[in-house]
Design an enzyme around this catalytic site. Structure first.
Site, PDB file in Angstrom:
ATOM      1  N   GLU A  68       0.820  -1.222   0.000  1.00  0.00           N
ATOM      2  CA  GLU A  68       0.000   0.000   0.000  1.00  0.00           C
ATOM      3  C   GLU A  68       0.851   1.267   0.000  1.00  0.00           C
ATOM      4  O   GLU A  68       0.560   2.207  -0.735  1.00  0.00           O
ATOM      5  CB  GLU A  68      -0.912   0.020   1.234  1.00  0.00           C
ATOM      6  CG  GLU A  68      -1.683   1.319   1.314  1.00  0.00           C
ATOM      7  CD  GLU A  68      -2.651   1.416   2.471  1.00  0.00           C
ATOM      8  OE1 GLU A  68      -2.571   0.598   3.396  1.00  0.00           O
ATOM      9  OE2 GLU A  68      -3.491   2.325   2.413  1.00  0.00           O
ATOM     10  N   ASP A  95      -0.608  -5.050   3.228  1.00  0.00           N
ATOM     11  CA  ASP A  95      -1.106  -3.874   3.939  1.00  0.00           C
ATOM     12  C   ASP A  95      -0.414  -3.889   5.298  1.00  0.00           C
ATOM     13  O   ASP A  95      -0.735  -4.693   6.168  1.00  0.00           O
ATOM     14  CB  ASP A  95      -2.633  -3.928   4.099  1.00  0.00           C
ATOM     15  CG  ASP A  95      -3.182  -2.581   4.527  1.00  0.00           C
ATOM     16  OD1 ASP A  95      -2.415  -1.800   5.120  1.00  0.00           O
ATOM     17  OD2 ASP A  95      -4.376  -2.323   4.281  1.00  0.00           O
ATOM     18  N   ILE A  97      -0.283  -1.878   7.908  1.00  0.00           N
ATOM     19  CA  ILE A  97      -1.238  -1.684   9.013  1.00  0.00           C
ATOM     20  C   ILE A  97      -2.601  -1.500   8.369  1.00  0.00           C
ATOM     21  O   ILE A  97      -2.834  -0.507   7.675  1.00  0.00           O
ATOM     22  CB  ILE A  97      -0.954  -0.427   9.866  1.00  0.00           C
ATOM     23  CG1 ILE A  97       0.476  -0.427  10.405  1.00  0.00           C
ATOM     24  CG2 ILE A  97      -1.973  -0.331  11.012  1.00  0.00           C
ATOM     25  CD1 ILE A  97       0.810   0.807  11.264  1.00  0.00           C
ATOM     26  N   ASP A  98      -3.491  -2.455   8.549  1.00  0.00           N
ATOM     27  CA  ASP A  98      -4.868  -2.223   8.114  1.00  0.00           C
ATOM     28  C   ASP A  98      -5.632  -1.777   9.349  1.00  0.00           C
ATOM     29  O   ASP A  98      -5.787  -2.547  10.310  1.00  0.00           O
ATOM     30  CB  ASP A  98      -5.493  -3.476   7.496  1.00  0.00           C
ATOM     31  CG  ASP A  98      -6.864  -3.143   6.926  1.00  0.00           C
ATOM     32  OD1 ASP A  98      -6.947  -2.241   6.073  1.00  0.00           O
ATOM     33  OD2 ASP A  98      -7.863  -3.743   7.372  1.00  0.00           O
ATOM     34  N   THR A 100      -5.260   1.976  10.120  1.00  0.00           N
ATOM     35  CA  THR A 100      -4.349   3.048  10.562  1.00  0.00           C
ATOM     36  C   THR A 100      -5.062   4.089  11.427  1.00  0.00           C
ATOM     37  O   THR A 100      -4.493   4.576  12.405  1.00  0.00           O
ATOM     38  CB  THR A 100      -3.694   3.720   9.330  1.00  0.00           C
ATOM     39  OG1 THR A 100      -2.907   2.729   8.671  1.00  0.00           O
ATOM     40  CG2 THR A 100      -2.804   4.873   9.718  1.00  0.00           C
ATOM     41  N   ASP A 222      -6.324  -4.306   1.126  1.00  0.00           N
ATOM     42  CA  ASP A 222      -7.227  -4.378   2.285  1.00  0.00           C
ATOM     43  C   ASP A 222      -7.824  -5.773   2.436  1.00  0.00           C
ATOM     44  O   ASP A 222      -8.211  -6.165   3.538  1.00  0.00           O
ATOM     45  CB  ASP A 222      -8.411  -3.402   2.125  1.00  0.00           C
ATOM     46  CG  ASP A 222      -7.994  -1.950   1.989  1.00  0.00           C
ATOM     47  OD1 ASP A 222      -7.158  -1.502   2.790  1.00  0.00           O
ATOM     48  OD2 ASP A 222      -8.515  -1.264   1.083  1.00  0.00           O
TER      49      ASP A 222
END
Ligand code: IPD
Ligand code: CA
Ligand code: CA
Length: 276
Positions: A68, A95, A97-98, A100, A222
């Protein structure tokens, strides 16, 4: 695919990124915005992605990586990156950190999401929750596990007994007329949750903690790992009109399978498919 080696690399990368994230939850972060005021990124997102990339490239120097934080902003960059991912012999979809926004606020619901696709077909999916130390892992044809134990989707057959989850895209402030459909849909189901991490909510569908999840306008990073988790746990994934999932799907629906067609109909009826 050399499953065990690729799986080991994904797990090691997720563990190290998870530690970085966990260690920084209560620390001050450098926060900036991306596509809109509510689309956030922190220095930790970038560091976590770099760390995951390093792990992958050390083990598999010729694999493609879609992360990402490394995609050129704008539709063109995304279209190009997605085409590369769909064609590549091996492509990792990350991803770092999904969730954030949750991370920034200290709301403990976010995860690391890492998937591997071979010529556009998902083969491996890892969703790691560093707060609860929960590992959701799926391998194509081998089922899905939570902390090493097999998981299955839930058994609800009727929408009236189903707990669904969704999310709101990171768009500019202001209410759209389409938001009304969300409240209409709420009347069709037991209840709806929004918790701010699509990857983790998909993992919860796989684990039977939710009956289904839908969201409009998501990116491949995501959902990629979560999609394989749901499928391998016996559920069904499609776009919000019920058409088969592929990596380009942005309006996604994932359910226990039993409520899938009912949910498509309810999304259509309430104008919440994202296509209208
Ligand atoms: C977001 C989360 C959220 C969803 C947003 C995504 P990020 O990802 O998945 O649940 O509603 O649309 O952008 O920005 O936290 O990686
Ligand atoms: Ca995300
Ligand atoms: Ca992210």
């Amino acid at each position: 695919m050399e499953e065990s080696r690729e799986r080991d690399v994904a797990l090691t990368a997720a563990r190290d990124a998870g530690k970085l994230i966990r260690d920084n939850v209560n620390q001050s972060k450098r926060v900036s915005t991306k596509t809109s005021e509510s689309d956030l990124v922190t220095d930790i997102d970038k560091r976590a992605e770099a760390l995951i990339r390093n792990h992958i490239l050390q083990a598999f120097p010729d694999h493609n990586i879609l992360g990402e934080e490394s995609v050129e902003p704008g539709t063109e960059g995304l279209t190009h990156a997605l085409a590369e991912t769909q064609e590549a012999r091996h492509s990792w979809i990350i991803d770092p950190i999904d969730g954030t926004t949750n991370f920034v606020h200290g709301f403990p619901f976010f995860c690391v999401s890492i998937a591997l696709a071979e010529r556009g077909e998902l083969k491996l999916g890892v969703v790691y929750d560093p707060i609860r130390d929960e590992w959701f892992v799926a391998e194509k044809g081998k089922g899905a596990t939570l902390n090493g134990e097999p998981i299955r989707v839930s058994q609800e057959k009727a929408l009236s007994e189903s707990l669904l989850a969704s999310g709101f895209p990171a768009v500019a402030r202001g209410r759209s007329k389409k938001d009304n459909g969300f409240f209409d849909l709420r009347r069709e189901v037991r209840n709806i949750r929004t918790a701010g991490s699509a990857a983790m909510l998909l993992a919860y569908v796989a684990a039977g903690r939710l009956s289904g999840f839908w969201e409009i306008d998501l990116n491949v990073w995501d959902v990629a790992a979560g999609v394989l988790l749901v499928e391998e746990a016996g559920g069904r994934v499609s776009d919000t009109l019920g058409r088969p999932y592929d990596l380009s799907v942005r309006h996604i629906l994932a359910t226990n399978g039993l409520i899938h067609d009912h949910t498509v109909n309810a999304l259509k009826k309430t104008g919440t498919t994202g296509f209208e």
